[in-house]
Structures are given as structure tokens and as C-alpha cells.
Design a protein around this motif. Structure first.
Motif, PDB file in Angstrom:
ATOM      1  N   SER A  65       0.802  -1.228   0.000  1.00 26.32           N
ATOM      2  CA  SER A  65       0.000   0.000   0.000  1.00 26.32           C
ATOM      3  C   SER A  65       0.836   1.280   0.000  1.00 26.32           C
ATOM      4  CB  SER A  65      -0.926   0.012   1.220  1.00 26.32           C
ATOM      5  OG  SER A  65      -0.157   0.000   2.406  1.00 26.32           O
ATOM      6  N   ASP A  66       2.154   1.172   0.176  1.00 25.39           N
ATOM      7  CA  ASP A  66       3.007   2.355   0.232  1.00 25.39           C
ATOM      8  C   ASP A  66       4.051   2.290  -0.884  1.00 25.39           C
ATOM      9  OD1 ASP A  66       4.523   4.534   0.873  1.00 25.39           O
ATOM     10  OD2 ASP A  66       4.956   3.929   2.932  1.00 25.39           O
ATOM     11  N   PRO A  67       3.814   3.007  -1.994  1.00 21.98           N
ATOM     12  CA  PRO A  67       4.773   2.940  -3.105  1.00 21.98           C
ATOM     13  C   PRO A  67       6.138   3.533  -2.751  1.00 21.98           C
ATOM     14  CG  PRO A  67       3.092   4.594  -3.539  1.00 21.98           C
ATOM     15  CD  PRO A  67       2.693   3.871  -2.285  1.00 21.98           C
ATOM     16  N   HIS A  68       6.186   4.491  -1.827  1.00 20.15           N
ATOM     17  CA  HIS A  68       7.462   5.082  -1.420  1.00 20.15           C
ATOM     18  C   HIS A  68       8.332   4.057  -0.693  1.00 20.15           C
ATOM     19  CE1 HIS A  68       5.952   8.962  -2.623  1.00 20.15           C
ATOM     20  NE2 HIS A  68       4.903   8.820  -1.810  1.00 20.15           N
ATOM     21  N   LEU A  69       7.724   3.269   0.179  1.00 16.98           N
ATOM     22  CA  LEU A  69       8.455   2.215   0.885  1.00 16.98           C
ATOM     23  C   LEU A  69       8.964   1.170  -0.100  1.00 16.98           C
ATOM     24  CD1 LEU A  69       9.380   0.779   3.489  1.00 16.98           C
ATOM     25  CD2 LEU A  69       7.097  -0.244   3.596  1.00 16.98           C
ATOM     26  N   ASP A  70       8.119   0.783  -1.036  1.00 18.04           N
ATOM     27  CA  ASP A  70       8.519  -0.202  -2.038  1.00 18.04           C
ATOM     28  C   ASP A  70       9.692   0.309  -2.869  1.00 18.04           C
ATOM     29  OD1 ASP A  70       8.262  -2.670  -3.359  1.00 18.04           O
ATOM     30  OD2 ASP A  70       7.128  -1.720  -4.974  1.00 18.04           O
ATOM     31  N   ARG A  71       9.648   1.571  -3.278  1.00 14.64           N
ATOM     32  CA  ARG A  71      10.737   2.162  -4.055  1.00 14.64           C
ATOM     33  C   ARG A  71      12.030   2.238  -3.247  1.00 14.64           C
ATOM     34  NH1 ARG A  71       7.861   6.834  -6.877  1.00 14.64           N
ATOM     35  NH2 ARG A  71       7.062   6.668  -4.835  1.00 14.64           N
ATOM     36  N   PHE A  72      11.906   2.615  -1.950  1.00  9.81           N
ATOM     37  CA  PHE A  72      13.081   2.706  -1.087  1.00  9.81           C
ATOM     38  C   PHE A  72      13.753   1.345  -0.923  1.00  9.81           C
ATOM     39  CE2 PHE A  72      14.858   2.290   3.215  1.00  9.81           C
ATOM     40  CZ  PHE A  72      15.861   3.247   3.152  1.00  9.81           C
ATOM     41  N   LEU A  73      12.958   0.319  -0.625  1.00  3.17           N
ATOM     42  CA  LEU A  73      13.516  -1.020  -0.417  1.00  3.17           C
ATOM     43  C   LEU A  73      14.081  -1.605  -1.704  1.00  3.17           C
ATOM     44  CD1 LEU A  73      10.881  -2.511   2.017  1.00  3.17           C
ATOM     45  CD2 LEU A  73      13.220  -1.839   2.549  1.00  3.17           C
ATOM     46  N   THR A  74      13.436  -1.350  -2.825  1.00  2.00           N
ATOM     47  CA  THR A  74      13.942  -1.837  -4.104  1.00  2.00           C
ATOM     48  C   THR A  74      15.245  -1.136  -4.464  1.00  2.00           C
ATOM     49  OG1 THR A  74      11.686  -2.263  -4.841  1.00  2.00           O
ATOM     50  CG2 THR A  74      13.378  -2.168  -6.537  1.00  2.00           C
ATOM     51  N   GLY A  75      15.325   0.165  -4.204  1.00  5.48           N
ATOM     52  CA  GLY A  75      16.514   0.933  -4.545  1.00  5.48           C
ATOM     53  C   GLY A  75      17.742   0.551  -3.745  1.00  5.48           C
TER      54      GLY A  75
END
Length: 135
Positions: A65-75
Motif C-alpha cells: 500500500s506504500d509505493p514510497h516504501l517499495d521504491r526505497f527497499l527496491t533501490g
């Protein structure tokens, strides 16, 4: 934009990167479904859960539900072993007291209850007598 209620922070060991997210949905999910009550009890006591599985489950739940968290962890390649993790314990206690008072009462009663240790009947200690004599 939703106001952050319970702040969960991941900081790298060298303090280069940090990220905070709201983990209120996760705590509410656990409390509503009576899941991971030992971990909730630790959070209410001001201690972080000892198992990494708690954090991994929470991140997997929140990254949907949090695209910012997903982007941070993927990065950054996911969670690292040397990351420093923290959570706002006071906010966890306040939310649980306000929304789940019956769970808080049960956790408080369970934490204060004494453990009953059942002992066997009389044990024959005579074979140990030679070992207890002073030489």
C-alpha cells in the motif's frame, strides 16, 4: 495525504540513508486478528520484537500500500543486517489502549501472571550423597 501515526524508521548503520513510514495499519491488523501477541506485548513494554520475521512481515504487508516504501527497499536492495530499526512505542501503546482495550487488558494480565511450575513427587537424592561430602 494520511497523517503518520506510528513511525517506523530504518536507518543504515553508516547513517547515510534513512526512511520512515507509518506502520499503524500493520499494528491494527495484528491487534484485530490476535496475531503475534507476544510481539505486541513487547512493543507495549517499550522493547523491539526480537525476531526479524516481525519486521519482514510488516514490510511485506506495508509495501503493497506504500509505493514510497517499495521504491526505497527496491533501490537499496531490501533490508540489511546492520540496519538500525526503531518504532514509536508510545504511539503503539496509545493506539492499542484507545482502539483495543480488551487486548491490552489480556496482555497485561498475561504478563503479570505467575508461571506455575509443577514438581514431581519426592525425589530420592541419596545417590548424590557421596558427591556432596567435603574432602
Amino acid at each position: 495525504m494520511a497523517k503518520e501515526k506510528i513511525r517506523f524508521t530504518m536507518t543504515s548503520a553508516d547513517l547515510v540513508t534513512a526512511f520512515s513510514c507509518d506502520c499503524q495499519k500493520w499494528i491494527r491488523h495484528l491487534a484485530a486478528n490476535n496475531l503475534k501477541t507476544d510481539d505486541l506485548h513487547r512493543l507495549m513494554g517499550g522493547r523491539f520484537p526480537a525476531e526479524k520475521l516481525f519486521v519482514l512481515d510488516m514490510l511485506e504487508f506495508l509495501r503493497r500500500s506504500d509505493p514510497h516504501l517499495d521504491r526505497f527497499l527496491t533501490g537499496r536492495g531490501g533490508l540489511r543486517k546492520d540496519d538500525l530499526l526503531s518504532i514509536d512505542f508510545a504511539a503503539v501503546r496509545q493506539m492499542l489502549n484507545r482502539e483495543f482495550p480488551e487486548l491490552v487488558a489480556r496482555l497485561a494480565a498475561g504478563g503479570a501472571a505467575k508461571k506455575v511450575i509443577k514438581r514431581r513427587g519426592a525425589v530420592d537424592l541419596s545417590p548424590l550423597d557421596p558427591l556432596t561430602r567435603k574432602r
